[in-house]
Design an enzyme around this catalytic site. Structure first.
Site, mmCIF file in Angstrom:
data_model
loop_
_atom_site.group_PDB
_atom_site.id
_atom_site.type_symbol
_atom_site.label_atom_id
_atom_site.label_comp_id
_atom_site.label_asym_id
_atom_site.label_seq_id
_atom_site.Cartn_x
_atom_site.Cartn_y
_atom_site.Cartn_z
ATOM 1 N N LYS A 129 0.836 -1.198 0.000
ATOM 2 C CA LYS A 129 0.000 0.000 0.000
ATOM 3 C C LYS A 129 0.870 1.246 0.000
ATOM 4 O O LYS A 129 1.916 1.290 0.652
ATOM 5 C CB LYS A 129 -0.911 -0.033 1.237
ATOM 6 C CG LYS A 129 -1.976 1.051 1.303
ATOM 7 C CD LYS A 129 -2.854 0.841 2.527
ATOM 8 C CE LYS A 129 -3.943 1.891 2.664
ATOM 9 N NZ LYS A 129 -4.800 1.669 3.865
ATOM 10 N N SER A 175 -9.601 1.480 3.434
ATOM 11 C CA SER A 175 -8.881 2.258 2.440
ATOM 12 C C SER A 175 -7.819 1.461 1.674
ATOM 13 O O SER A 175 -7.181 1.990 0.773
ATOM 14 C CB SER A 175 -8.193 3.439 3.138
ATOM 15 O OG SER A 175 -7.240 2.954 4.104
ATOM 16 N N SER A 181 -9.523 -0.950 7.684
ATOM 17 C CA SER A 181 -9.106 -0.653 6.310
ATOM 18 C C SER A 181 -8.463 -1.816 5.567
ATOM 19 O O SER A 181 -8.240 -1.726 4.363
ATOM 20 C CB SER A 181 -8.145 0.545 6.293
ATOM 21 O OG SER A 181 -8.845 1.733 6.561
#
Length: 572
Positions: A124, A219, A243
């Protein structure tokens, strides 16, 4: 991109020859099955091998059935073929190929670094990566190249993993849809699956082909989409209030949030220091355990990591459910919970009970206050953490300005989106002198009550808690954006954020497909630092439900499913 284009790019990826990314050995083809019907035997299987588990692909590398370079190039081809998903912000092609070549040399010498040597992974884009741009999907950090690796990234590289690139997210990880970053929203691979398309065929004919795609959740949506679409074998996300688990549930993959303090946060650009945890996304529970074994342990660069040594573990192939006590919290029967998710939750409890486990209803009394408490604490810490982005030391700096204060204001106005600015404003309001006791201190006290609820349940003999991960399956992007970010986050984090406030490990396991042909996940919450027990239960459950593998418009043969299985009749 429509289904016909999707088929074409997958076909191109799967059958190209005359280059390294098209060559796959006959033994690997026999092991993982043939590719697309109608293709010559020597051209099949490049897409198929990407569906293997970590253990399977590691064994294939050790046995010389394919090389790390071939595997890396196949993944890179798939990333390019699925570019329209927008799962990646940065593709580190040159770096990845160099790492794969180095891995290949180690295999030739018999000096491999571990089970991850030569395995392609993604990270990420809020983890620092030396020499690779790290943006947090924000104008504030666009162009920022860190001089060091996050500890978790370095641990992966030390094991020989191949870093393919950085994945997309909500700006600074503030969101639950992976729709609010500056690089655009992430598309859920299940939007293009045969399962979903067949269920929604009639409706799709009357809608714009390019507007009915689904969100990934967030996210860490880019990481979830990357794993779900077979472009990598594992990915790192971050988990502050769900997330990692939220997009895992929506994308049909496993999402693990370890105990707070078990994995180093050094190099993870902070959102909420007291809740942030690096998350793990894989296609099966065994793979999550392998990655956890690599990442866990004390880090002198992160004082919040525990001092006790962590011993990697291998999950057993079977489990005696009769010795297990599963708690079902009644407060998680929340408003908005879909009838399908509720039914699956109930069936899952029955599944454990029928296997001999003790299943009891438990109460987490302060759950009703958790999302409000989380919002206050989250925004307060966001306001503190975002103060470092002032345009002076790194990141974006606005031009002009009559004073330093004017430059600060212009920099933050240009660098942050409305969501980030809104959370900063809310957090600073809660931290005002006249509000500090009324909001922040009170929220901290409620957080302690929430954590104590879990302590009381687990001290009463419960081994794991079984809950939904999300209210329902995923929805179309056009529907998702009808609500503002704060409202969506409050809805989507309802079942996940309490584990972060209590610092407990939790894992989302894909369970079944909805009536629309979309994944629904269920969550297991365990005792602190009892990841082995938690993942043992999760693996047993995964084996029972036999979640179906995603079928990308029929372009992948379904004979071998790697970690996944054919759909369980129990959950049909």
């Amino acid at each position: 991109m429509g289904p016909s284009q999707w088929r074409q790019v997958l076909l191109t990826c799967a059958i190209q020859d005359g280059s390294a990314h098209g060559r796959v050995s006959e033994s690997l083809l026999r092991r993982f099955g043939r590719g697309i019907a109608g293709c010559p035997p020597e051209r099949r299987g490049a897409a198929r091998m990407l569906r293997a588990s970590l253990r399977e692909i590691s064994a294939a590398l050790r046995e010389g059935q394919l090389s790390p370079t071939e595997l890396c190039q196949s993944c890179l081809s798939f990333i390019k073929a699925t570019k329209f998903l927008n799962a990646y912000i940065t593709i580190a092609e040159d770096t990845a190929l160099k790492q794969a070549e180095e891995s290949e040399e180690r295999y030739r010498r018999g000096q491999i670094l571990g089970d991850l040597d030569g395995i392609p992974v993604a990270v990420k884009d809020n983890f620092s990566t030396a020499g690779i741009e790290t943006t947090c999907a924000s104008n504030m950090l666009k162009g920022y190249i860190p001089p060091y690796n996050a500890t978790v990234v370095q641990k992966l590289l030390d094991q020989g993993a191949v870093l393919l690139g950085k994945t997309n997210l909500d700006e600074f990880a503030m969101g639950s849809g992976s729709t609010d970053g500056i690089f655009g929203p992430v598309r859920n691979p299940w939007s293009y699956s045969r399962q979903y398309r067949e269920k929604c065929a009639q409706k799709a004919q009357t809608e714009n082909e390019d507007s009915n795609w689904l969100i990934t959740g967030g996210s860490s949506g880019g990481s979830a989409a990357a794993v779900s679409s077979f472009t990598c074998f594992a990915a790192l996300g971050s988990d502050t209030g769900g997330s990692t688990r939220n997009p895992a549930a929506h994308c049909g993959v496993v999402g693990l949030k370890p105990t707070y303090g078990l994995i180093s946060r050094h190099g993870l650009i902070p959102l909420v220091n007291s809740m942030d945890v690096p998350g793990i996304l894989t296609r099966c529970v065994d793979d999550a355990a392998i990655i956890l074994g690599v990442l866990a342990g004390h880090d002198p660069k992160d004082s919040t990591t525990v001092q006790d040594p962590f011993k990697p573990f291998e999950l057993p192939s079977c489990m005696d459910a009769s010795s297990l006590c599963v708690g079902v919290p009644k407060e998680y029967h929340a408003p908005g919970l879909s009838s399908e998710t509720l039914a699956l939750w109930s069936k899952a409890a029955d599944l454990f009970e029928n296997a001999g486990a003790k299943v009891i209803e438990v109460s987490l009394l302060h759950t009703q206050y958790s999302i409000i408490c989380y919002h206050v604490l989250c925004t307060a810490e966001v306001a503190s953490n975002m103060a470092r982005f002032d345009g002076l030391e790194y990141g974006h700096r606005a031009s002009g300005g009559e004073s330093t204060e004017a430059m600060y204001a212009a920099t933050r106005r240009e660098g942050f989106n409305d969501v980030v600015r809104g959370r900063i404003l809310a957090g600073n309001y809660f931290l005002l002198k006249q509000n500090y006791e009324k909001y922040f201190i009170k929220a901290q006290k409620v957080r302690r009550l929430i954590a104590n609820d879990f302590v009381n349940v687990f001290s009463g003999g419960v081994d794991v808690l079984l809950t939904p991960t999300t209210l329902s399956d995923t929805i179309q992007y056009v529907e998702f954006i009808k609500e503002d970010n704060r409202t969506r986050s409050a809805q989507d984090d309802i079942f996940t954020q309490a584990a972060n406030m209590a610092g407990l490990p939790a894992v989302s396991v894909p369970t079944a497909l909805s009536e629309k042909g979309l994944p629904i996940g269920l969550q297991f919450i365990g005792r602190a630092f009892q990841e082995q027990q938690l993942l043992t239960v999760a693996k047993w459950f995964e084996k029972q439900v036999k979640f179906p593998v995603i079928e990308l418009q029929g372009m992948m043969n379904h004979g071998h499913t790697g970690c996944h299985h054919q759909k369980s009749a129990f959950f049909s």
